[in-house]
Design an enzyme around this catalytic site. Structure first.
Site, PDB file in Angstrom:
ATOM      1  N   ARG A 187      -1.983  -1.044   9.137  1.00  0.00           N
ATOM      2  CA  ARG A 187      -0.902  -1.185   9.386  1.00  0.00           C
ATOM      3  C   ARG A 187      -0.162   0.658  10.147  1.00  0.00           C
ATOM      4  NH1 ARG A 187      -1.994  -4.689   7.507  1.00  0.00           N
ATOM      5  NH2 ARG A 187      -1.249  -5.826   5.974  1.00  0.00           N
ATOM      6  N   SER A 218       6.214  -9.003   2.645  1.00  0.00           N
ATOM      7  CA  SER A 218       5.940  -7.218   1.727  1.00  0.00           C
ATOM      8  C   SER A 218       6.326  -6.657   2.472  1.00  0.00           C
ATOM      9  CB  SER A 218       3.525  -7.283   2.335  1.00  0.00           C
ATOM     10  OG  SER A 218       3.344  -8.126   1.831  1.00  0.00           O
ATOM     11  N   GLU A 238       5.981  -0.235   3.951  1.00  0.00           N
ATOM     12  CA  GLU A 238       5.713  -1.638   6.000  1.00  0.00           C
ATOM     13  C   GLU A 238       7.111  -1.508   6.470  1.00  0.00           C
ATOM     14  OE1 GLU A 238       3.847  -4.681   5.901  1.00  0.00           O
ATOM     15  OE2 GLU A 238       1.921  -4.094   4.649  1.00  0.00           O
TER      16      GLU A 238
END
Length: 346
Positions: free
Chosen positions: A173, A246, A342
């Site tokens: 990520r 998410s 995120e």
């Protein structure tokens, strides 16, 4: 004073623009100036426009990876460029895609053309240009594996830059684009996609879903269908309830901490990496800290999936961020693990 909306030929400027329909958490924020760009060649002209040049700049795709905690006192640049071009075909094809293309539309196009690789990444919201920034991933696959290069405008050197995979510094990520925020404006992504490859099936119920579908010799489109079924069952639809998918990263911790948690909680969901560190399931940590389905006002955690921060109606960005921080603090207090978001928090 700018008019409310002005077409500049290749891009459009909108003053005091609402961002409520441009972020999937449905936060009712505003931008002092919204610039929609339809022609990447006009980017330098746009960036030299006084109202843009002299203020802050935020690049926005579909708003599926951002939390606005307030209004944006600057320019929001929305990439609306389009185009998919097969530059070289063969066993592995090179495909150039404009940053403004919708990610899910592109994945479905690749499957229809007989390319493999992106099937596990279907149904992820957002644009193609946002994919390398976050190094999006799902069901055992990361997009970095299939990116040959990223084309971007380098605001520091004021030139078009082409960053190969190594220069993108991809990690979980993560990428160079996150480490140097504001420097690069992604204009196109080049993918290297094979015609055939070994399918990724050993993650999060894919094999079980294929068996339920009655598929014993899966092709990429079968895997995509299985992932669609799994995502639809597990994740709330942003069209129904505001969310950004998410919201928390799976934390990576030292083996000693992972082992300590495992001793007290044998059911801990985790994976051991090649470097010996443990990746822990953020969803498991959140659920076992008691936050799944919890809410304060209109801000809360989905009762369908503990990773998903949701807006039940009229939560402000500040309220959503405060609840997310409450979850972060709660997980840290119980397990000694600090979660990270995120999405970009603005």
């Amino acid at each position: 004073m700018l008019p409310e909306r002005i077409d500049m030929g290749g891009y459009t400027l909108i003053e005091n623009a609402s961002l409520a329909s441009r972020n999937t958490l449905r936060v009712n924020a505003k931008a002092r100036l919204l610039a929609e760009i339809h022609d990447a060649s006009k980017l330098t002209e746009l960036l030299d426009f006084p109202a843009v040049r002299d203020g802050k700049l935020l690049v926005l795709g579909e708003g599926s990876n951002v939390l606005f905690t307030g209004d944006v006192d600057g320019t929001v640049l929305a990439m609306a460029t389009r185009g998919v071009q097969v530059e070289q075909d063969g066993e592995v094809a090179r495909i150039a895609v404009a940053a403004g293309e919708r990610w899910d539309d592109f994945v479905r196009w690749t499957l229809g053309q007989g390319f493999a690789g992106l099937e596990n990444l279907i149904l992820i919201p957002g644009t193609v240009g946002a994919a390398p920034i976050q190094n999006i991933g799902a069901y055992g696959t990361e997009v970095a594996e299939f990116i040959e290069s990223v084309e971007a405008w380098d605001t520091k050197e004021r030139r078009v830059a082409v960053l190969d995979r190594a220069a993108c510094a991809f990690a979980y990520r993560d990428s160079v684009f996150k480490h140097e925020p504001g420097r690069y404006i992604v204009t196109a992504v080049r993918f290297a996609l094979p015609r055939s490859r070994e399918l990724r099936l050993d993650y999060a119920g894919i094999r079980e879903e294929l068996a339920r579908m009655g598929v014993d010799k899966p092709a990429p489109f079968h895997v995509a269908e299985a992932v669609i079924h799994l995502r639809t069952k597990k994740l709330p639809d942003p069209a129904v309830i505001g969310n950004a998918g998410s919201f928390f990263k799976n934390p990576i911790v030292d083996a000693s901490l992972g082992e300590a948690i495992k001793r007290d909680h044998a059911e801990l969901v985790s994976w051991v990496g090649s470097d010996g560190r443990w990746k822990l399931s953020a969803a498991w940590l959140i659920e076992n800290s008691g936050f799944k389905g919890e809410r304060e006002g209109d801000a809360g955690i989905s009762n369908r999936h503990a990773l998903v921060l949701v807006n039940h109606g009229r939560a402000t960005g500040g309220q959503l961020w405060a609840f997310a921080q409450k979850v972060i603090d709660g997980v840290h207090a119980k397990f000694g693990v600090r979660l990270e978001p995120e999405p970009v928090v603005v």
